[in-house]
Design a protein around this motif. Structure first.
Motif, PDB file in Angstrom:
ATOM      1  N   GLU A 283     -18.496 -10.474  -4.511  1.00  0.00           N
ATOM      2  CA  GLU A 283     -18.126 -11.882  -4.640  1.00  0.00           C
ATOM      3  C   GLU A 283     -19.005 -12.746  -3.742  1.00  0.00           C
ATOM      4  O   GLU A 283     -19.429 -13.836  -4.127  1.00  0.00           O
ATOM      5  CB  GLU A 283     -16.651 -12.071  -4.283  1.00  0.00           C
ATOM      6  CG  GLU A 283     -16.168 -13.481  -4.457  1.00  0.00           C
ATOM      7  CD  GLU A 283     -14.690 -13.644  -4.168  1.00  0.00           C
ATOM      8  OE1 GLU A 283     -14.217 -14.786  -4.247  1.00  0.00           O
ATOM      9  OE2 GLU A 283     -14.003 -12.659  -3.851  1.00  0.00           O
ATOM     10  N   LEU A 284     -19.300 -12.259  -2.538  1.00  0.00           N
ATOM     11  CA  LEU A 284     -20.155 -13.011  -1.622  1.00  0.00           C
ATOM     12  C   LEU A 284     -21.529 -13.246  -2.248  1.00  0.00           C
ATOM     13  O   LEU A 284     -22.025 -14.378  -2.266  1.00  0.00           O
ATOM     14  CB  LEU A 284     -20.307 -12.283  -0.282  1.00  0.00           C
ATOM     15  CG  LEU A 284     -21.273 -12.941   0.708  1.00  0.00           C
ATOM     16  CD1 LEU A 284     -20.795 -14.344   1.084  1.00  0.00           C
ATOM     17  CD2 LEU A 284     -21.442 -12.067   1.946  1.00  0.00           C
ATOM     18  N   PHE A 285     -22.144 -12.181  -2.763  1.00  0.00           N
ATOM     19  CA  PHE A 285     -23.454 -12.349  -3.388  1.00  0.00           C
ATOM     20  C   PHE A 285     -23.383 -13.354  -4.525  1.00  0.00           C
ATOM     21  O   PHE A 285     -24.211 -14.261  -4.628  1.00  0.00           O
ATOM     22  CB  PHE A 285     -24.018 -11.015  -3.913  1.00  0.00           C
ATOM     23  CG  PHE A 285     -25.278 -11.233  -4.695  1.00  0.00           C
ATOM     24  CD1 PHE A 285     -26.480 -11.446  -4.048  1.00  0.00           C
ATOM     25  CD2 PHE A 285     -25.255 -11.295  -6.088  1.00  0.00           C
ATOM     26  CE1 PHE A 285     -27.648 -11.708  -4.776  1.00  0.00           C
ATOM     27  CE2 PHE A 285     -26.405 -11.539  -6.814  1.00  0.00           C
ATOM     28  CZ  PHE A 285     -27.599 -11.747  -6.148  1.00  0.00           C
ATOM     29  N   ARG A 286     -22.395 -13.215  -5.371  1.00  0.00           N
ATOM     30  CA  ARG A 286     -22.296 -14.098  -6.542  1.00  0.00           C
ATOM     31  C   ARG A 286     -22.084 -15.555  -6.142  1.00  0.00           C
ATOM     32  O   ARG A 286     -22.656 -16.458  -6.753  1.00  0.00           O
ATOM     33  CB  ARG A 286     -21.210 -13.603  -7.481  1.00  0.00           C
ATOM     34  CG  ARG A 286     -21.664 -12.331  -8.184  1.00  0.00           C
ATOM     35  CD  ARG A 286     -20.681 -11.799  -9.143  1.00  0.00           C
ATOM     36  NE  ARG A 286     -21.315 -10.730  -9.931  1.00  0.00           N
ATOM     37  CZ  ARG A 286     -20.790 -10.231 -11.008  1.00  0.00           C
ATOM     38  NH1 ARG A 286     -19.634 -10.656 -11.461  1.00  0.00           N
ATOM     39  NH2 ARG A 286     -21.417  -9.270 -11.665  1.00  0.00           N
ATOM     40  N   ASN A 287     -21.286 -15.799  -5.125  1.00  0.00           N
ATOM     41  CA  ASN A 287     -21.083 -17.175  -4.659  1.00  0.00           C
ATOM     42  C   ASN A 287     -22.374 -17.757  -4.085  1.00  0.00           C
ATOM     43  O   ASN A 287     -22.724 -18.911  -4.357  1.00  0.00           O
ATOM     44  CB  ASN A 287     -19.976 -17.232  -3.612  1.00  0.00           C
ATOM     45  CG  ASN A 287     -18.606 -17.028  -4.206  1.00  0.00           C
ATOM     46  OD1 ASN A 287     -18.364 -17.285  -5.382  1.00  0.00           O
ATOM     47  ND2 ASN A 287     -17.685 -16.545  -3.395  1.00  0.00           N
ATOM     48  N   LEU A 288     -23.082 -16.956  -3.310  1.00  0.00           N
ATOM     49  CA  LEU A 288     -24.312 -17.453  -2.697  1.00  0.00           C
ATOM     50  C   LEU A 288     -25.435 -17.615  -3.709  1.00  0.00           C
ATOM     51  O   LEU A 288     -26.194 -18.595  -3.640  1.00  0.00           O
ATOM     52  CB  LEU A 288     -24.740 -16.524  -1.558  1.00  0.00           C
ATOM     53  CG  LEU A 288     -23.802 -16.520  -0.349  1.00  0.00           C
ATOM     54  CD1 LEU A 288     -24.195 -15.424   0.628  1.00  0.00           C
ATOM     55  CD2 LEU A 288     -23.787 -17.873   0.336  1.00  0.00           C
TER      56      LEU A 288
ATOM     57  N   ASP B 201     -21.234  -3.595   6.250  1.00  0.00           N
ATOM     58  CA  ASP B 201     -21.575  -3.686   7.665  1.00  0.00           C
ATOM     59  C   ASP B 201     -22.589  -4.804   7.895  1.00  0.00           C
ATOM     60  O   ASP B 201     -23.129  -5.388   6.954  1.00  0.00           O
ATOM     61  CB  ASP B 201     -22.069  -2.345   8.204  1.00  0.00           C
ATOM     62  CG  ASP B 201     -23.403  -1.907   7.612  1.00  0.00           C
ATOM     63  OD1 ASP B 201     -24.033  -2.682   6.871  1.00  0.00           O
ATOM     64  OD2 ASP B 201     -23.815  -0.769   7.906  1.00  0.00           O
ATOM     65  N   ILE B 202     -22.829  -5.109   9.154  1.00  0.00           N
ATOM     66  CA  ILE B 202     -23.670  -6.254   9.513  1.00  0.00           C
ATOM     67  C   ILE B 202     -25.094  -6.116   8.971  1.00  0.00           C
ATOM     68  O   ILE B 202     -25.708  -7.105   8.575  1.00  0.00           O
ATOM     69  CB  ILE B 202     -23.651  -6.482  11.047  1.00  0.00           C
ATOM     70  CG1 ILE B 202     -24.177  -7.866  11.409  1.00  0.00           C
ATOM     71  CG2 ILE B 202     -24.419  -5.407  11.782  1.00  0.00           C
ATOM     72  CD1 ILE B 202     -23.239  -8.973  11.038  1.00  0.00           C
ATOM     73  N   LYS B 203     -25.612  -4.903   8.917  1.00  0.00           N
ATOM     74  CA  LYS B 203     -26.960  -4.686   8.375  1.00  0.00           C
ATOM     75  C   LYS B 203     -27.012  -5.067   6.898  1.00  0.00           C
ATOM     76  O   LYS B 203     -27.976  -5.675   6.437  1.00  0.00           O
ATOM     77  CB  LYS B 203     -27.378  -3.234   8.562  1.00  0.00           C
ATOM     78  CG  LYS B 203     -28.794  -2.973   8.102  1.00  0.00           C
ATOM     79  CD  LYS B 203     -29.210  -1.534   8.321  1.00  0.00           C
ATOM     80  CE  LYS B 203     -30.621  -1.358   7.808  1.00  0.00           C
ATOM     81  NZ  LYS B 203     -30.885  -0.066   7.283  1.00  0.00           N
ATOM     82  N   LYS B 204     -25.980  -4.719   6.159  1.00  0.00           N
ATOM     83  CA  LYS B 204     -25.928  -5.042   4.732  1.00  0.00           C
ATOM     84  C   LYS B 204     -25.832  -6.564   4.525  1.00  0.00           C
ATOM     85  O   LYS B 204     -26.445  -7.114   3.612  1.00  0.00           O
ATOM     86  CB  LYS B 204     -24.747  -4.329   4.079  1.00  0.00           C
ATOM     87  CG  LYS B 204     -24.871  -4.211   2.591  1.00  0.00           C
ATOM     88  CD  LYS B 204     -25.965  -3.246   2.194  1.00  0.00           C
ATOM     89  CE  LYS B 204     -25.855  -2.927   0.726  1.00  0.00           C
ATOM     90  NZ  LYS B 204     -26.959  -2.111   0.262  1.00  0.00           N
ATOM     91  N   TYR B 205     -25.062  -7.241   5.397  1.00  0.00           N
ATOM     92  CA  TYR B 205     -25.009  -8.713   5.318  1.00  0.00           C
ATOM     93  C   TYR B 205     -26.395  -9.307   5.560  1.00  0.00           C
ATOM     94  O   TYR B 205     -26.821 -10.223   4.856  1.00  0.00           O
ATOM     95  CB  TYR B 205     -24.030  -9.283   6.351  1.00  0.00           C
ATOM     96  CG  TYR B 205     -22.583  -9.178   5.970  1.00  0.00           C
ATOM     97  CD1 TYR B 205     -22.051  -9.933   4.931  1.00  0.00           C
ATOM     98  CD2 TYR B 205     -21.720  -8.337   6.675  1.00  0.00           C
ATOM     99  CE1 TYR B 205     -20.713  -9.853   4.586  1.00  0.00           C
ATOM    100  CE2 TYR B 205     -20.373  -8.243   6.341  1.00  0.00           C
ATOM    101  CZ  TYR B 205     -19.885  -9.006   5.297  1.00  0.00           C
ATOM    102  OH  TYR B 205     -18.559  -8.929   4.968  1.00  0.00           O
ATOM    103  N   TYR B 206     -27.076  -8.771   6.549  1.00  0.00           N
ATOM    104  CA  TYR B 206     -28.422  -9.256   6.856  1.00  0.00           C
ATOM    105  C   TYR B 206     -29.335  -9.079   5.645  1.00  0.00           C
ATOM    106  O   TYR B 206     -30.079  -9.998   5.274  1.00  0.00           O
ATOM    107  CB  TYR B 206     -28.979  -8.506   8.068  1.00  0.00           C
ATOM    108  CG  TYR B 206     -30.401  -8.881   8.386  1.00  0.00           C
ATOM    109  CD1 TYR B 206     -30.699 -10.058   9.076  1.00  0.00           C
ATOM    110  CD2 TYR B 206     -31.465  -8.075   7.983  1.00  0.00           C
ATOM    111  CE1 TYR B 206     -32.004 -10.416   9.358  1.00  0.00           C
ATOM    112  CE2 TYR B 206     -32.771  -8.423   8.261  1.00  0.00           C
ATOM    113  CZ  TYR B 206     -33.038  -9.593   8.951  1.00  0.00           C
ATOM    114  OH  TYR B 206     -34.332  -9.954   9.221  1.00  0.00           O
ATOM    115  N   GLU B 207     -29.302  -7.922   5.028  1.00  0.00           N
ATOM    116  CA  GLU B 207     -30.127  -7.659   3.840  1.00  0.00           C
ATOM    117  C   GLU B 207     -29.783  -8.624   2.715  1.00  0.00           C
ATOM    118  O   GLU B 207     -30.677  -9.139   2.034  1.00  0.00           O
ATOM    119  CB  GLU B 207     -29.922  -6.226   3.362  1.00  0.00           C
ATOM    120  CG  GLU B 207     -30.535  -5.177   4.244  1.00  0.00           C
ATOM    121  CD  GLU B 207     -30.227  -3.763   3.787  1.00  0.00           C
ATOM    122  OE1 GLU B 207     -29.871  -3.570   2.594  1.00  0.00           O
ATOM    123  OE2 GLU B 207     -30.340  -2.853   4.614  1.00  0.00           O
ATOM    124  N   LEU B 208     -28.506  -8.862   2.510  1.00  0.00           N
ATOM    125  CA  LEU B 208     -28.065  -9.753   1.442  1.00  0.00           C
ATOM    126  C   LEU B 208     -28.626 -11.167   1.653  1.00  0.00           C
ATOM    127  O   LEU B 208     -29.233 -11.745   0.746  1.00  0.00           O
ATOM    128  CB  LEU B 208     -26.537  -9.793   1.383  1.00  0.00           C
ATOM    129  CG  LEU B 208     -25.910 -10.577   0.233  1.00  0.00           C
ATOM    130  CD1 LEU B 208     -24.607  -9.920  -0.183  1.00  0.00           C
ATOM    131  CD2 LEU B 208     -25.648 -12.013   0.628  1.00  0.00           C
TER     132      LEU B 208
END
Length: 68
Positions: free
Chosen positions: A48-53, A2-9
């Motif tokens: 995958e998003l975390f690892r790419n970033l 969810d959007i909150k988790k993206y923000y935290e990441l």
């Protein structure tokens, strides 16, 4: 995710970059960096998003280290 988790990441990645944006060419610096990355990787369930970033963040920190 969810959007909150993206923000935290993204916030965690910013904090990681900020914390390690002044590399000192030491082995201990990179050991601590690796430990923090491992903890965040687990927190974000090896996404995958975390690892790419985090790869982009790592490359930038390495570039900063080379330029100093």
């Amino acid at each position: 995710m969810d959007i909150k988790k993206y923000y935290e990441l993204f916030t965690d990645l910013w904090r990681l970059f900020k914390k390690y944006s002044s590399p000192d060419h030491s082995e201990s610096f990179w050991k601590l960096y690796a430990e923090d990355v491992k903890a965040l990787d687990s927190k974000y369930e090896y996404s995958e998003l975390f690892r790419n970033l985090v790869l982009a963040v790592t490359k930038e920190i390495m570039k900063i280290e080379r330029e100093r």
